[in-house]
Scaffold this motif. Structure first.
Motif, PDB file in Angstrom:
ATOM      1  N   TRP A 117       8.831  21.795 -21.263  1.00  0.00           N
ATOM      2  CA  TRP A 117       8.321  22.544 -20.016  1.00  0.00           C
ATOM      3  C   TRP A 117       9.034  23.066 -18.895  1.00  0.00           C
ATOM      4  CZ3 TRP A 117       8.603  16.916 -19.995  1.00  0.00           C
ATOM      5  CH2 TRP A 117       9.128  16.371 -19.123  1.00  0.00           C
ATOM      6  N   ALA A 118      10.318  23.580 -19.415  1.00  0.00           N
ATOM      7  CA  ALA A 118      11.124  24.346 -18.563  1.00  0.00           C
ATOM      8  C   ALA A 118      11.253  23.375 -17.285  1.00  0.00           C
ATOM      9  CB  ALA A 118      10.737  25.699 -18.026  1.00  0.00           C
ATOM     10  N   ALA A 119      11.837  22.096 -17.378  1.00  0.00           N
ATOM     11  CA  ALA A 119      12.209  21.231 -16.283  1.00  0.00           C
ATOM     12  C   ALA A 119      13.011  21.858 -15.122  1.00  0.00           C
ATOM     13  CB  ALA A 119      12.766  20.038 -16.875  1.00  0.00           C
TER      14      ALA A 119
ATOM     15  N   GLU B  84       2.568  26.450 -18.642  1.00  0.00           N
ATOM     16  CA  GLU B  84       2.358  27.404 -19.539  1.00  0.00           C
ATOM     17  C   GLU B  84       3.396  27.526 -20.632  1.00  0.00           C
ATOM     18  OE1 GLU B  84       0.579  28.555 -15.683  1.00  0.00           O
ATOM     19  OE2 GLU B  84       2.359  27.592 -16.257  1.00  0.00           O
ATOM     20  N   VAL B  85       4.568  26.698 -20.229  1.00  0.00           N
ATOM     21  CA  VAL B  85       5.644  26.773 -21.390  1.00  0.00           C
ATOM     22  C   VAL B  85       5.346  25.495 -22.251  1.00  0.00           C
ATOM     23  CG1 VAL B  85       8.363  26.325 -21.617  1.00  0.00           C
ATOM     24  CG2 VAL B  85       7.441  27.757 -19.616  1.00  0.00           C
ATOM     25  N   LEU B  86       4.857  24.496 -21.667  1.00  0.00           N
ATOM     26  CA  LEU B  86       4.535  23.462 -22.591  1.00  0.00           C
ATOM     27  C   LEU B  86       3.234  23.869 -23.604  1.00  0.00           C
ATOM     28  CD1 LEU B  86       4.787  20.326 -23.231  1.00  0.00           C
ATOM     29  CD2 LEU B  86       3.116  19.837 -21.182  1.00  0.00           C
ATOM     30  N   ASP B  87       2.482  24.602 -23.033  1.00  0.00           N
ATOM     31  CA  ASP B  87       1.355  25.055 -23.919  1.00  0.00           C
ATOM     32  C   ASP B  87       2.041  25.844 -25.066  1.00  0.00           C
ATOM     33  OD1 ASP B  87      -0.722  23.759 -22.570  1.00  0.00           O
ATOM     34  OD2 ASP B  87      -1.283  25.484 -21.408  1.00  0.00           O
TER      35      ASP B  87
ATOM     36  N   GLU C 262       5.870  17.338 -13.066  1.00  0.00           N
ATOM     37  CA  GLU C 262       5.692  18.735 -12.985  1.00  0.00           C
ATOM     38  C   GLU C 262       5.312  19.486 -14.153  1.00  0.00           C
ATOM     39  OE1 GLU C 262       9.792  19.951 -11.934  1.00  0.00           O
ATOM     40  OE2 GLU C 262      10.265  19.748 -14.108  1.00  0.00           O
ATOM     41  N   ARG C 263       5.178  18.601 -15.371  1.00  0.00           N
ATOM     42  CA  ARG C 263       4.955  19.318 -16.660  1.00  0.00           C
ATOM     43  C   ARG C 263       3.260  19.891 -16.670  1.00  0.00           C
ATOM     44  NH1 ARG C 263       4.027  14.042 -17.084  1.00  0.00           N
ATOM     45  NH2 ARG C 263       2.534  13.214 -18.951  1.00  0.00           N
ATOM     46  N   THR C 264       2.451  19.690 -15.838  1.00  0.00           N
ATOM     47  CA  THR C 264       0.964  20.206 -15.494  1.00  0.00           C
ATOM     48  C   THR C 264       1.087  21.069 -14.379  1.00  0.00           C
ATOM     49  OG1 THR C 264       0.553  18.210 -14.019  1.00  0.00           O
ATOM     50  CG2 THR C 264       0.379  17.819 -16.343  1.00  0.00           C
ATOM     51  N   GLN C 265       1.985  21.370 -13.684  1.00  0.00           N
ATOM     52  CA  GLN C 265       2.147  22.333 -12.670  1.00  0.00           C
ATOM     53  C   GLN C 265       2.409  23.663 -13.348  1.00  0.00           C
ATOM     54  OE1 GLN C 265       5.146  20.882  -9.931  1.00  0.00           O
ATOM     55  NE2 GLN C 265       4.242  18.841  -9.806  1.00  0.00           N
ATOM     56  N   LYS C 266       2.124  24.559 -12.188  1.00  0.00           N
ATOM     57  CA  LYS C 266       1.932  26.117 -12.782  1.00  0.00           C
ATOM     58  C   LYS C 266       3.436  26.224 -13.126  1.00  0.00           C
ATOM     59  CE  LYS C 266       0.667  30.938 -11.264  1.00  0.00           C
ATOM     60  NZ  LYS C 266       0.220  31.086 -12.546  1.00  0.00           N
TER      61      LYS C 266
END
Length: 585
Positions: A427-429, A492-495, A484-488
């Motif tokens: 998710w691009a932490a 999108e990276v996680l998806d 933060e993985r559900t944040q804008k």
């Protein structure tokens, strides 16, 4: 798949029995060995002498001493921690705890996955709590993402409250701040119940500089004629050190039921024996069950990998080429790589980039790896080394544009090589992964000063303040923020990762083991084109490094996935897409 029971032939340390506990010590130096019992970490109780039984081995069976008892050994009057301890709840200088190996596992190990996707975790920063139990709560989500294999960074006890784990000194004792031994067993057991493999990173090329008491028991453990960056090299030609490493590895595999091991810095293991120590670990382990063994080895030499008998190798050439392409960096070992798509095409086709060419020091590096299967190369965009050994612990997505990061992620998961993800990259932490330690003041000061000197010559970092490894804040800022993985920007990276891993699992080409002859990479002007084939089916990956180009420039079929939307039939600059092969007429 059943895992074997604990296997410790010499049985050094403390082993509870029905009637009491057997204490056993190997020492070539000692004349008198005693065991000191503690009622609390700093409250001494009774002490008794061990008797010499054979071959520098001292032994005592003490009735009434049960699991949970605290102890240390006294060697010729000097109190010493047990280097074979199974738990050191008060740190590497404190008393050990007698541990009863009585955990009842619920789940057998899963069968080896057809295609691995490895996920590297540092337990202390994977969650805010930094424990096995907290990490365990995320295993199901990782399984659903498409991860098959968890890799834990080293757990052998090391000094301080936190660190990377590569300063371990007690090869049988899991690091206490992460949890108790039964918590680690529960973590592995839970992972197995979810169908996940669990690998452990182990370090046998050196011991940490603080808390290593092996030499106090015998001078045979280390070789004074071979100096390494960490001190005298472990002497694997001597049965004492050889048995230590062998028994340690088999203990983690047997008692904790790990599914395999990643051996740190094998190029720094000095062993002139006919059978390499890692080869012997492999032989002994596989006489009991099937395991997956991975080497970190910078030599790029398949002959050395074959000598060790490992299944796969961390192949850093891929990472370095991608990193140079996206950042243009030339400091340190990046000086050996060019920011050119042609280098990336070569490393994809060859596995390694260096196969005997001169390296930065002018000496030849590597050998051709034609006979190695694609899955035996472990490729990554991030791992603990490549992130944490940067001055600020910057991840790849912190130092390149977001579009390029997404494209690189697509390439990693398109290739038939085994991909490794580092915690949070999916998710691009936002958190870095810094180099952090918690050494005693004098050693800590030396580490901090050394860190500053290490980067003083790097052009890009001159005049900047490097985070102090000893500062608590350096450790804290490295903790992954799961919220933060559900944040804008992260969602999108996680998806994208979910989509890529779904494709890798189910696509009739990408889900198949790779064959070298069916993997082709080439440069088409300012684009990289990679083809994978399985039978009559073909998949094509296109990474556009330049400005937008029409998809019609490339002989491809239907679109399967794109890292950026295709606008009016154009592939955006710095983006990538995966297509079916063009239909043949």
């Amino acid at each position: 798949m059943k895992r074997p029971e604990i296997w410790v032939p010499r049985g050094l340390g403390a082993h509870p029995r029905a009637s009491g506990t057997v204490f056993r010590v190997f020492s070539t130096e000692a004349k008198v060995v005693e065991v000191q019992i503690y009622s609390a970490p700093d409250v001494k109780g009774e002490r008794r002498a061990l008797r010499l039984v054979a071959d520098h081995t001292f032994e005592l069976e003490w009735p009434g001493i049960t699991a949970g008892a605290l102890y240390q050994f006294i060697v010729d009057g000097e109190t010493r921690p047990d280097p074979f301890a199974h738990f050191l709840p008060f740190g590497v200088h404190g008393p050990a705890e007698v541990i009863e190996p009585d955990y009842s596992y619920r789940c057998d190990a899963p069968p080896p996955p057809a295609s691995r996707v490895i996920y590297e975790i540092h337990v202390g920063t994977f969650t805010k709590e930094g424990t096995y139990r907290a990490a365990e709560r995320h295993l199901e989500e990782l399984r659903e993402l498409g991860i098959t294999t968890i890799e834990l960074m080293p757990l052998a006890a090391f000094p301080g409250r936190h660190g990377w784990g590569y300063d371990g000194v007690a090869g049988f004792a899991p690091f206490a701040p992460y949890g108790r031994p039964e918590d680690l067993k529960h973590f592995v057991d839970t992972a197995h119940g979810l169908g996940l493999e669990v690998l452990l990173d182990v370090v046998y090329n050196h011991f940490g500089p603080d808390g290593n008491y092996l030499g106090a028991y015998s001078s045979r453990y280390f070789d004074p004629d071979i100096e390494t960056p960490w001190g005298q090299a472990p002497r694997f030609t001597d049965p004492a050190m050889r048995s230590y490493a062998l028994e340690s590895a088999l203990y983690w595999l047997g008692e904790y039921r790990f599914d395999g091991l990643r051996f740190d810095a094998c190029h720094q293991i000095h062993d002139s024996s006919p059978l390499h120590i890692i080869g012997e670990i492999r032989e002994q382990a596989r006489s009991r069950a099937e395991y997956f063994f991975v080497a970190e080895d910078e030599r790029n030499d398949p002959r050395e990998l074959e000598r060790m008998g490992v299944d796969a190798v961390w192949a850093d050439d891929f990472h370095h080429v991608v990193h140079c392409l996206l950042t243009g960096e030339k400091d340190g070992y990046y000086a050996a790589y060019a920011p050119e798509p042609s280098q990336l095409a070569r490393v994809i086709e060859r596995g390694f980039l260096y196969e005997g060419q001169p390296f930065v020091d002018g000496s030849p590096r590597g050998q051709p790896a034609d006979r190695m299967a694609p899955e035996s190369f472990i490729y990554c965009l991030q791992n603990h080394d490549q992130v944490g050994n940067r001055p600020w612990g910057s991840r790849l997505h912190h130092v390149c544009d977001p579009s390029s990061y997404r494209a690189a992620s697509a390439l990693l998961l398109f290739l038939p090589m085994t991909p490794l993800l580092f915690m949070g990259q999916e998710w691009a932490a936002s958190s870095p992964f810094c180099y952090f330690t918690d050494h005693e003041p004098q050693l800590g000061k030396a580490v901090s000063e050394g860190r500053r000197k290490e980067f003083a010559s790097f052009t890009k970092f001159k005049g900047t303040e490097i985070p102090d490894p000893q500062a608590e804040s350096t450790f804290k800022k490295s903790q992954v923020d799961w919220d933060e993985r559900t944040q804008k920007g992260h969602r999108e990276v996680l998806d994208l990762y979910r989509g890529l891993l779904e494709l890798r699992r189910h696509d009739p080409v990408l889900s198949k083991p790779g064959v070298r002859e069916d993997l082709k990479a080439e440069v088409n002007e300012d684009a990289l084109v990679v083809r994978r084939r399985a039978g009559a089916e073909e998949r094509i990956f296109v990474w556009n490094f330049g400005t937008a180009r029409p998809v019609s420039d490339f002989p491809v079929g239907a679109l399967l996935l794109a890292t950026e939307p295709l606008e009016e039939g154009y592939l955006a600059g710095h983006s990538a897409a995966i297509f079916r092969g063009a239909e043949r007429h």
